[in-house]
Structure formats: C-alpha cells, structure tokens
Design an enzyme around this catalytic site. Structure first.
Site, PDB file in Angstrom:
ATOM      1  CG  ASP A  21      -0.486  -0.008   2.560  1.00  0.00           C
ATOM      2  OD1 ASP A  21       0.726  -0.278   2.745  1.00  0.00           O
ATOM      3  OD2 ASP A  21      -1.258   0.260   3.497  1.00  0.00           O
ATOM      4  CB  SER A 107      -6.723  -3.684  11.221  1.00  0.00           C
ATOM      5  OG  SER A 107      -5.708  -3.594  10.293  1.00  0.00           O
ATOM      6  CB  SER A 108      -7.406  -3.635  17.309  1.00  0.00           C
ATOM      7  OG  SER A 108      -6.079  -3.339  17.648  1.00  0.00           O
ATOM      8  CD  GLU A 141      -3.438   3.744  12.852  1.00  0.00           C
ATOM      9  OE1 GLU A 141      -2.288   3.331  13.118  1.00  0.00           O
ATOM     10  OE2 GLU A 141      -4.355   3.003  12.470  1.00  0.00           O
ATOM     11  CG  ASP A 153      -4.248  -1.770   8.249  1.00  0.00           C
ATOM     12  OD1 ASP A 153      -4.053  -2.692   7.432  1.00  0.00           O
ATOM     13  OD2 ASP A 153      -3.383  -1.389   9.061  1.00  0.00           O
TER      14      ASP A 153
HETATM   15  C1  GLA Z   1       0.273  -2.256   8.544  1.00  0.00           C
HETATM   16  C2  GLA Z   1      -0.100  -0.885   7.969  1.00  0.00           C
HETATM   17  C3  GLA Z   1      -0.674  -1.016   6.572  1.00  0.00           C
HETATM   18  C4  GLA Z   1       0.224  -1.864   5.669  1.00  0.00           C
HETATM   19  C5  GLA Z   1       0.622  -3.153   6.372  1.00  0.00           C
HETATM   20  C6  GLA Z   1       1.624  -3.946   5.586  1.00  0.00           C
HETATM   21  O1  GLA Z   1      -0.892  -3.014   8.720  1.00  0.00           O
HETATM   22  O2  GLA Z   1      -1.051  -0.259   8.801  1.00  0.00           O
HETATM   23  O3  GLA Z   1      -0.876   0.261   6.020  1.00  0.00           O
HETATM   24  O4  GLA Z   1       1.347  -1.153   5.254  1.00  0.00           O
HETATM   25  O5  GLA Z   1       1.156  -2.919   7.659  1.00  0.00           O
HETATM   26  O6  GLA Z   1       1.073  -4.416   4.410  1.00  0.00           O
END
Ligand code: GLA
Length: 367
Positions: A21, A107-108, A141, A153
């Site tokens: 990303d 991804s909390s 963030e 995320d």
């Molecule tokens: C974390 C970051 C995302 C992405 C991933 C790796 O989750 O929040 O933006 O870069 O790492 O793919």
C-alpha cells in the site's frame, strides 16, 4: 437510550499484497468476524468521553497532536483530524466493546479510528464519504499517534464486502476497490488465524525504516513508487538491502495478480502456494517477519495447510493458514507445542470468515 447510535467495525486479515500500500501497489484484505462495537451519543459541551475495557478517558474537542498519549490518542486523533477537515465535532460519549484482539496485527487500531470517524461524522450530520473518512483515520494514526501506516487497513475496514476479499489498488487516488468472491468455505476450507502474541517493540521504528528504504529504492531506480519497478530497474540497484526490499515489492505485486486469478478460479492449491511464497519473501527479502511468525507458518505447513503466511505489518502479530476444518485442532496442538518448547506464551488459533465492512447496526443486531 434512543439517542445512542451503534457502529459495528470489523478487523481485517490481509490475504496477500503486504507492504504494497505504501508503495503504490495492490493488496487483498478481507474484513473478519471479530469486531469493535462503537456506541455513540452526541454531547454539546465540547467534551469527548470514551469508555473501553474498564477504563475511561476524557478529552476536549480542541485537542492537538502531543496532548494525548496511550489508547485514547487514537480517539483524540480522529477528533483532531475530523475538525481539521471541517467537521463540527461538538462532543460525544463513546463506549467501545470489542471481540478483536489488540496488538494481534488484525487492525484493531484501524477499527477504532474508522469506527470513531464514522460515529462522529454521523453525530455531526456531516455526511463525509468513506474515502474521506479513511483519510481522516489514516491522518489520526500518522500525524497524531505517530504511526506512519498506509491506507490498506482503513480501506479494508470501510470497503470490505461479506463473503469477498477486496482487491485494492493504491496506484490510483483515491485507491480503487474491487470485490472478489472469497468462497473457500464452499470447497470445504477455512482460514485460520494464529495470533502469536508477539509484539516487538521496534515495530513502529522498523515500519518507518522499511518505508524509507522503499522510497530510496524507488528514487534510485527512477520510479515514482516502488510498485512500478520493473526487472531492469531492480537489476540497476547496487545496494543489497534496497535490492532485496525492491525484490519483495516486485515479486509480491506479481503474486497478488496470481492470487486474485486463483481466487476467482477457486484454485486453492495455487492460492495457497502464493501465500507461502509471500511469507518467504517477507521473511527473506523484506525482513519483517520474526521467529514466532516463522514457527507459526512452519507449523501450519507441517499440518498440511495449503498455504500460510504472516499477515499485516510484521514484527509480531498473526499468521494465517488456509486448511481443512479438521486440520485446525492439529494445527493448534502443534503450534502450542512448538511455542511451549521455546518457552513462549501460548498462541491463539481461531478461524475467521470474510465479513462485511463497518456498518451502523440497530440495538440487538450486533453480530
Ligand atoms: C500495517 C499498515 C498497513 C500496511 C501493512 C503492511 O498493517 O497499517 O498500512 O502497510 O502494515 O502491508
């Protein structure tokens, strides 16, 4: 309590396309059936109260970066980012209830920032689009909490679809999102998560370091973003570290394409092979795995999973594995034994299914 609005906000698992990303590449996450419930009620006195896991935090809506630390900084960051984007936040009482483990790489934090952004936007009647709210959540963030994440995320949480993976393309602005059926369960398979429980303190710093390395590799190879690199560009890199980072980005980009094709064809052997080679690339070239994740992946493969890999940013968190339901208990037993043999705390193994994006729910309709 008719004035309380509820938002159900999922965590995510990225199937493949890791660390692409922030390189203008692609990713393929699903939302999962572990989620955060945000209950929100408007206040008009400029105060935001948040209750979570038996703790309460209070902040003023005119909060600025640096004013708040700890978990409530994610909430404060959203208040700040929404107000900077012109949304009139007048105050709120927020109650957070979660089935999503914190710090497990699921991804909390994006669930929290996106959930609070949706709720506060709604209470203010601002009607901002999900694309805008994703940027607000990312800004909270990046610029308030100080975690330099990409947008995967937030997009997974806000744009996922039930029963589907979401194929995200970060070369476009705003990123493009296309739903791809993720129906391995129709063929008798499940997706298991192995939460290793490992949280390596360096995570923030190492993530930022990878981003710097990628930017440097892209500029040395003469491309705007590293996902645009071709073989000749890769071969032109002379620094071994930068070359390895770029090799991951180049090969992972190809693997995402292969995985999307395999997913559409329900070719699970091929899909699984992509997962496993993604892990090897993240371990050897991108250097974001760790011992716990490698052991978890090895245990999954030894339990006859079709494929397994770390998911998310790395340096701890969770691995995923595609396997038959009757292989889950053996996988759990094998991983627990391997962790115990190394004196590590027991991992948590559970299955997840592709779930809907964040949505407003009525009382009693929470999943
Ligand atoms: C974390 C970051 C995302 C992405 C991933 C790796 O989750 O929040 O933006 O870069 O790492 O793919």
């Amino acid at each position: 309590m008719d004035d309380v609005r509820r938002w159900q906000v999922p965590g995510r698992v990225n199937l493949i396309g890791e660390h692409l990303d922030h390189n203008g590449g692609a990713a393929l996450p699903i939302a999962i059936d572990r989620s955060l419930l945000v209950k929100a009620r408007r206040r008009d006195d400029g105060v935001v109260n948040v209750w979570s896991r038996g703790e309460r935090a209070s902040l003023n809506v005119d909060v600025s970066p640096g004013d708040v630390t700890g978990w409530s900084a994610y909430v404060a960051g959203v208040v700040w980012a929404l107000r900077s984007a012109g949304v009139r936040v007048s105050g709120a009482d927020l109650v957070l209830e979660s089935t999503l483990p914190v710090g497990a790489g699921l991804s909390s934090s994006a669930a929290l920032t996106c959930g609070v952004a949706l709720a506060l936007d709604d209470l203010a009647g601002a009607g901002r689009s999900r694309e805008e709210l994703a940027l607000v959540a990312q800004r909270a963030e990046n610029d308030f909490v100080g975690a330099p994440t990409g947008l995967m995320d937030q997009y997974a949480v806000l744009f996922a679809q039930d029963g589907h993976a979401v194929h995200l393309d970060f070369s476009a602005s705003p990123p493009a999102a296309e739903a791809v059926p993720a129906d391995w369960s129709d063929d008798g398979l499940v997706l298991a998560v192995i939460d290793t429980g490992a949280h390596h303190e360096l995570a923030g710093g190492e993530y930022a370091e990878r981003r710097r390395e990628c930017a440097e590799a892209a500029s040395s190879a003469g491309v705007d973003s590293l996902a645009a690199i071709k073989l000749d560009g890769l071969l032109s890199l002379t620094d071994d570290t930068l070359k390895a980072r770029a090799r991951h980005v180049l090969t992972e980009t190809t693997r995402v394409r292969g995985a999307v094709t395999a997913l559409r064809r329900r070719d699970w052997a091929q899909f699984g092979a992509m997962l496993t080679s993604s892990h090897e690339s993240l371990r050897d070239d991108f250097a974001v795995s760790c011992e716990e994740l490698d052991v978890a992946v090895d245990c999954a493969l030894a339990s006859d999973a079709l494929g397994a890999r770390m998911t998310g940013g790395g340096f701890g968190g969770s691995a995923i594995a595609l396997l038959r339901p009757d292989q889950v208990d053996p996988l759990r037993a094998r991983t627990e034994a391997a962790f115990a043999a190394r004196s590590w705390a027991p991992p948590h193994v559970f299955t997840v299914r592709p779930s809907p994006a964040a949505a407003r729910v009525d009382r009693g309709d929470e999943r």
